[in-house]
Enzyme design. Structure first.
Site, PDB file in Angstrom:
ATOM      1  N   HIS A   1      -0.916  -2.545  -4.365  1.00  0.00           N
ATOM      2  CA  HIS A   1      -0.287  -3.319  -5.447  1.00  0.00           C
ATOM      3  C   HIS A   1      -0.340  -2.576  -6.783  1.00  0.00           C
ATOM      4  CE1 HIS A   1       0.121  -6.387  -2.530  1.00  0.00           C
ATOM      5  NE2 HIS A   1      -0.996  -7.057  -2.725  1.00  0.00           N
TER       6      HIS A   1
ATOM      7  N   ARG B   1       0.801  -1.228   0.000  1.00  0.00           N
ATOM      8  CA  ARG B   1       0.000   0.000   0.000  1.00  0.00           C
ATOM      9  C   ARG B   1       0.834   1.279   0.000  1.00  0.00           C
ATOM     10  NH1 ARG B   1      -2.675  -3.971   2.637  1.00  0.00           N
ATOM     11  NH2 ARG B   1      -4.890  -4.177   2.137  1.00  0.00           N
TER      12      ARG B   1
ATOM     13  N   ASP C   1      -1.670  -9.800   8.342  1.00  0.00           N
ATOM     14  CA  ASP C   1      -1.543  -9.054   7.093  1.00  0.00           C
ATOM     15  C   ASP C   1      -0.568  -7.914   7.382  1.00  0.00           C
ATOM     16  OD1 ASP C   1      -1.854  -8.126   4.550  1.00  0.00           O
ATOM     17  OD2 ASP C   1      -3.982  -7.595   4.726  1.00  0.00           O
TER      18      ASP C   1
ATOM     19  N   GLU D   1       5.505 -12.527   1.405  1.00  0.00           N
ATOM     20  CA  GLU D   1       5.827 -11.525   0.375  1.00  0.00           C
ATOM     21  C   GLU D   1       7.053 -10.735   0.797  1.00  0.00           C
ATOM     22  OE1 GLU D   1       2.331  -9.045  -0.469  1.00  0.00           O
ATOM     23  OE2 GLU D   1       1.171 -10.591   0.541  1.00  0.00           O
TER      24      GLU D   1
ATOM     25  N   HIS E   1       3.506 -12.982  -5.179  1.00  0.00           N
ATOM     26  CA  HIS E   1       2.298 -13.116  -4.360  1.00  0.00           C
ATOM     27  C   HIS E   1       1.738 -14.545  -4.424  1.00  0.00           C
ATOM     28  CE1 HIS E   1      -1.553 -11.920  -2.539  1.00  0.00           C
ATOM     29  NE2 HIS E   1      -1.029 -10.739  -2.286  1.00  0.00           N
TER      30      HIS E   1
HETATM   31  C1  BGC Z   1      -2.242  -7.586   1.094  1.00  0.00           C
HETATM   32  C2  BGC Z   1      -3.672  -7.819   1.504  1.00  0.00           C
HETATM   33  C3  BGC Z   1      -4.502  -7.872   0.266  1.00  0.00           C
HETATM   34  C4  BGC Z   1      -3.971  -8.952  -0.617  1.00  0.00           C
HETATM   35  C5  BGC Z   1      -4.713  -9.043  -1.908  1.00  0.00           C
HETATM   36  C6  BGC Z   1      -1.811  -8.713   0.224  1.00  0.00           C
HETATM   37  O1  BGC Z   1      -0.501  -8.514  -0.195  1.00  0.00           O
HETATM   38  O2  BGC Z   1      -1.399  -7.486   2.205  1.00  0.00           O
HETATM   39  O3  BGC Z   1      -4.128  -6.813   2.355  1.00  0.00           O
HETATM   40  O4  BGC Z   1      -5.850  -8.102   0.568  1.00  0.00           O
HETATM   41  O5  BGC Z   1      -2.622  -8.752  -0.902  1.00  0.00           O
HETATM   42  O6  BGC Z   1      -4.528 -10.290  -2.413  1.00  0.00           O
END
Ligand code: BGC
Length: 347
Positions: free
Chosen positions: A108, A83, A250, A314, A179
């Protein structure tokens, strides 16, 4: 499913994009599917007791990936993973408005990013595949034409190395990650009994929209303490305010390391298969995401992907780094070379 059939299910032209999936193979029977749509890992197949265990979530045909963009299954996330608060970026006294797609923030890189474009395949063999994408100046609001390559190499030691390179025509910011959602049991039993270790004394608390507060908080005496191996699900229902905000994990962890060298980040072991994944990275941080928002897609083998069906390790710089001077910098100066490496090792 046999690889020829899988390749047929992927090698298609959709929306004028020429899509291909290529399989890396090693002598120990590991097969890794890499699709140029999103430079993504589609399959990570480990031979075990005369059967094959696929340790990543995903689909057996390309059409399903087009439908399920927002979950980022296996993709290379870029230009900026995670973010950026309010999508605001200031560089050299100029402010750029980035694409907004998640609670008022840029997640992203917005709706269009590295995850939903077709990358050019530069070279491909049993051992490796290299992909390239040229992101136009201003894509999703980011300055500079960014030329990026990602190379996946499968070694004889059962390690999948991911090398990222990028350069830009203007000063910009870059943060790249993979991811993949892992489930080392390879079935629908979920991830909560996986044994997990993370090489971090500190994690990054977040506000209610997932932006780090800027503090490095000690993991000690919190559900974020994975310094000694424990079950991933042990404290995932804990009433710790950060677990409540994240709907599970998260969060980014500050990895223990001196500089940017390749060091151990985390490991996980599937309780049913005993398959172990170890992650090494040159990046300073790692986001642990426990699939908290997975929404019920029907994936490989008819398995329904819901919260906690997979976890992501990640490796990356910290979220919102461009607006947080205390965090390691994500600035890429025009003409400089960005380099980053992450290794997923299986045993
Ligand atoms: C984020 C999550 C998001 C997800 C989407 C992750 O990398 O940290 O907050 O919902 O990606 O797939």
């Amino acid at each position: 499913m046999d690889l020829n059939q899988l390749e047929k299910n992927f090698n298609k032209t959709i929306n004028n994009l020429s899509i291909k999936t290529h399989f890396l193979k090693n002598a120990n029977g590991i097969k890794v599917g890499i699709c140029n749509y999103g430079a993504r890992i589609t399959h990570f197949i480990i031979p075990q007791n005369n059967k094959e265990v696929d340790i990543v979530l995903g689909f057996n045909n390309i059409e399903d990936y087009f439908k399920e963009d927002e979950y980022y299954y296996g993709v290379t996330v870029g230009r900026f993973a995670n973010r950026i608060a309010k999508g605001k970026l200031t560089l050299n006294d100029e402010t750029f408005q980035l694409a907004i797609n998640n609670g008022g923030n840029c997640l992203h890189s917005g709706k269009t990013g590295f995850h939903n474009v077709a990358w050019e395949i530069i070279s491909a063999s049993d051992e490796s595949i290299e992909l390239k994408y040229i992101s136009p100046d201003g894509e999703s609001g980011f300055p500079g034409e960014l030329t990026c390559t990602v190379k996946f190499s499968l070694g004889v030691n059962n390690d999948l190395k991911i090398h990222y390179n990028a350069n830009s025509t203007k000063d910009t910011v870059v943060n790249l990650t993979n991811h993949s959602y892992f489930n080392l049991n390879g079935d629908d039993c979920g991830i909560l009994n996986h044994q997990v270790r993370i090489n971090a004394k500190y994690y990054l608390p977040i506000n209610s929209s997932g932006i780090p507060t800027g503090e490095y908080a000690e993991v000690s005496k919190t559900p974020f303490d994975f310094r000694v191996t424990k079950k991933l699900g042990l404290e995932i229902e804990n009433q710790h305010p950060q677990i409540i905000i994240g709907k599970g994990y998260d969060h980014s962890f500050k990895l223990e390391k001196e500089a940017n060298e390749l060091t151990f980040a985390a490991s996980a072991r599937g309780d049913l298969t005993n398959i172990k994944l170890e992650v090494f990275t040159t990046e300073p941080g790692m986001q642990l995401y426990t699939g908290n928002y997975l929404g019920g897609d029907k994936g490989k083998n008819g398995i329904i992907y819901k919260e906690r069906s997979g976890f992501c390790f990640e490796t990356q710089h910290y979220p919102n780094s461009p607006n947080q001077p205390k965090f390691p910098s994500t600035l890429l100066k025009a003409g400089d070379l960005f380099k980053s490496t992450t290794v997923f090792k299986i045993s």
